[in-house]
Design a protein around this motif. Structure first.
Motif: not given
Length: 88
Positions: A10-37
């Motif tokens: 089960s760990v081997t099967a779930l490991l590829p899924l853990a590597a895939c991360t998606t960032i929502t537009p809201e999270e991206r905006r917050a990260a960009d705002e932190r960068t600019c700040a």
């Protein structure tokens, strides 16, 4: 022993899924705002808006460059063989 094998499977099967991360537009905006700040721009100013715009444009340019590189890599190879015609 069987539980241990099931755990490893089960760990081997779930490991590829853990590597895939998606960032929502809201999270991206917050990260960009932190960068600019972090650069010293104040929230709700024209300079902050310009910084956010520049980050977005840079991200899109990087994506276009990556796609162009991928298209080039997978495009068909054209081999030209010159035909030499000798006149006697």
């Amino acid at each position: 022993m069987r539980r241990y094998a099931l755990l490893i499977l089960s760990v081997t099967a779930l490991l590829p899924l853990a590597a895939c991360t998606t960032i929502t537009p809201e999270e991206r905006r917050a990260a960009d705002e932190r960068t600019c700040a972090g650069y010293g721009f104040k929230p709700r100013t024209d300079a902050m808006a310009r910084c956010l715009l520049d980050l977005d444009l840079d991200r899109k340019a990087d994506l276009r460059a990556f796609r162009a590189q991928q298209d080039y890599r997978w495009s068909p190879v054209i081999v030209e063989r010159p035909v030499v015609v000798r006149r006697y």
